[in-house]
Design an enzyme around this catalytic site. Structure first.
Site, PDB file in Angstrom:
ATOM      1  N   GLY A  46       0.829  -1.194   0.000  1.00  0.00           N
ATOM      2  CA  GLY A  46       0.000   0.000   0.000  1.00  0.00           C
ATOM      3  C   GLY A  46       0.864   1.245   0.000  1.00  0.00           C
ATOM      4  O   GLY A  46       2.003   1.217   0.484  1.00  0.00           O
ATOM      5  N   GLN A  51       2.906  10.091   1.213  1.00  0.00           N
ATOM      6  CA  GLN A  51       4.204   9.421   1.388  1.00  0.00           C
ATOM      7  C   GLN A  51       5.175   9.751   0.260  1.00  0.00           C
ATOM      8  O   GLN A  51       6.377   9.576   0.406  1.00  0.00           O
ATOM      9  CB  GLN A  51       4.026   7.893   1.442  1.00  0.00           C
ATOM     10  CG  GLN A  51       3.335   7.405   2.694  1.00  0.00           C
ATOM     11  CD  GLN A  51       3.210   5.894   2.664  1.00  0.00           C
ATOM     12  OE1 GLN A  51       2.256   5.359   2.122  1.00  0.00           O
ATOM     13  NE2 GLN A  51       4.175   5.196   3.233  1.00  0.00           N
ATOM     14  N   CYS A  91       5.367  -0.167   7.333  1.00  0.00           N
ATOM     15  CA  CYS A  91       5.099   0.992   6.478  1.00  0.00           C
ATOM     16  C   CYS A  91       6.341   1.314   5.657  1.00  0.00           C
ATOM     17  O   CYS A  91       7.453   1.274   6.184  1.00  0.00           O
ATOM     18  CB  CYS A  91       4.744   2.181   7.370  1.00  0.00           C
ATOM     19  SG  CYS A  91       4.398   3.689   6.469  1.00  0.00           S
ATOM     20  N   LEU A  92       6.137   1.631   4.378  1.00  0.00           N
ATOM     21  CA  LEU A  92       7.285   1.967   3.529  1.00  0.00           C
ATOM     22  C   LEU A  92       7.997   3.232   4.011  1.00  0.00           C
ATOM     23  O   LEU A  92       9.162   3.438   3.700  1.00  0.00           O
ATOM     24  CB  LEU A  92       6.827   2.157   2.069  1.00  0.00           C
ATOM     25  CG  LEU A  92       6.362   0.886   1.360  1.00  0.00           C
ATOM     26  CD1 LEU A  92       5.855   1.214  -0.037  1.00  0.00           C
ATOM     27  CD2 LEU A  92       7.498  -0.136   1.285  1.00  0.00           C
ATOM     28  N   HIS A 133      -4.836   1.844   7.190  1.00  0.00           N
ATOM     29  CA  HIS A 133      -3.472   2.369   7.351  1.00  0.00           C
ATOM     30  C   HIS A 133      -3.207   3.487   6.330  1.00  0.00           C
ATOM     31  O   HIS A 133      -2.674   4.541   6.676  1.00  0.00           O
ATOM     32  CB  HIS A 133      -2.481   1.201   7.172  1.00  0.00           C
ATOM     33  CG  HIS A 133      -1.035   1.571   7.208  1.00  0.00           C
ATOM     34  ND1 HIS A 133      -0.156   1.086   8.160  1.00  0.00           N
ATOM     35  CD2 HIS A 133      -0.291   2.364   6.388  1.00  0.00           C
ATOM     36  CE1 HIS A 133       1.056   1.584   7.913  1.00  0.00           C
ATOM     37  NE2 HIS A 133       1.004   2.354   6.848  1.00  0.00           N
ATOM     38  N   GLU A 134      -3.618   3.239   5.077  1.00  0.00           N
ATOM     39  CA  GLU A 134      -3.361   4.237   4.024  1.00  0.00           C
ATOM     40  C   GLU A 134      -4.233   5.480   4.198  1.00  0.00           C
ATOM     41  O   GLU A 134      -3.779   6.595   3.975  1.00  0.00           O
ATOM     42  CB  GLU A 134      -3.577   3.628   2.630  1.00  0.00           C
ATOM     43  CG  GLU A 134      -2.692   2.423   2.297  1.00  0.00           C
ATOM     44  CD  GLU A 134      -1.226   2.616   2.608  1.00  0.00           C
ATOM     45  OE1 GLU A 134      -0.723   3.755   2.546  1.00  0.00           O
ATOM     46  OE2 GLU A 134      -0.567   1.614   2.940  1.00  0.00           O
ATOM     47  N   HIS A 137      -2.717   7.877   6.517  1.00  0.00           N
ATOM     48  CA  HIS A 137      -1.690   8.746   5.918  1.00  0.00           C
ATOM     49  C   HIS A 137      -2.310  10.026   5.359  1.00  0.00           C
ATOM     50  O   HIS A 137      -1.702  11.089   5.401  1.00  0.00           O
ATOM     51  CB  HIS A 137      -0.957   8.014   4.784  1.00  0.00           C
ATOM     52  CG  HIS A 137       0.140   7.100   5.241  1.00  0.00           C
ATOM     53  ND1 HIS A 137       1.232   7.543   5.960  1.00  0.00           N
ATOM     54  CD2 HIS A 137       0.337   5.774   5.049  1.00  0.00           C
ATOM     55  CE1 HIS A 137       2.040   6.509   6.199  1.00  0.00           C
ATOM     56  NE2 HIS A 137       1.517   5.422   5.661  1.00  0.00           N
TER      57      HIS A 137
HETATM   58 ZN    ZN Z   1       2.295   3.526   5.681  1.00  0.00          ZN
END
Ligand code: ZN
Length: 166
Positions: A46, A51, A91-92, A133-134, A137
């Site tokens: 995701g 991000q 998370c990236l 989660h996304e 963000h």
């Molecule tokens: Zn994330």
């Protein structure tokens, strides 16, 4: 398509609230393509526009093993939710850190697709977690914000240390 740079926690830009997309046009479609490529290359399941330093309400998700089930959501909104569940998340933007977070067990989401058409989706399990989660963000929230201050400080130090070494 192009690979985009992913902001790394604790970058303060990850804590800005993203703006709704007024119109799904070719600029947004190109951004979705670039975000997808960036997510698949990372690799991740995701990615949210903030991000990659774009403060707009767009997310891409693909939890499939074959990476052939891309879900792009513009202006996603949770319209109903049920229950509670806890899963380990990563998370990236926080590479190498995993921690359990409490989320809704089931959600119903409304969003626009890549063509600007409205749709609704029921999600639970990993997909439900990933979408929540996304969407976080988009509201300037990173999953480590749910952890204790002690853990957050430890993660910040770890991130800053690994940045200096890269
Ligand atoms: Zn994330």
């Amino acid at each position: 398509m192009a690979l985009l740079d992913i902001l790394i926690y604790p970058d303060s830009r990850l804590h800005n609230k993203a703006k709704p997309v007024a119109q799904v046009d070719s600029r947004i479609q190109k951004l979705i393509d670039d975000m997808s490529e960036t997510m698949y290359t990372a690799p991740g399941i995701g990615l949210a526009a903030p991000q990659v330093n774009v403060p707009e309400r767009i997310i891409v998700v693909d939890i499939s093993d074959k990476k052939d089930s891309l879900l792009a959501m513009v202006n996603p909104e949770i319209i109903s939710s049920e229950g509670e569940d806890e899963h380990e998340e990563g998370c990236l933007s926080v590479p190498g850190v995993y921690a359990p977070v409490k989320r809704y067990k089931k959600i119903r989401v409304q969003a626009l697709d890549k063509d600007g058409n409205s749709f609704e989706l029921d999600a639970e399990g990993l997909l439900g977690v990933c979408i929540q989660h996304e969407i976080d963000h988009l509201d300037g929230k990173v999953f480590v914000d749910y952890l204790s201050h002690l853990k957050q400080d430890r993660i910040k130090k770890k991130m800053q240390k690994s940045m200096r070494h890269s």
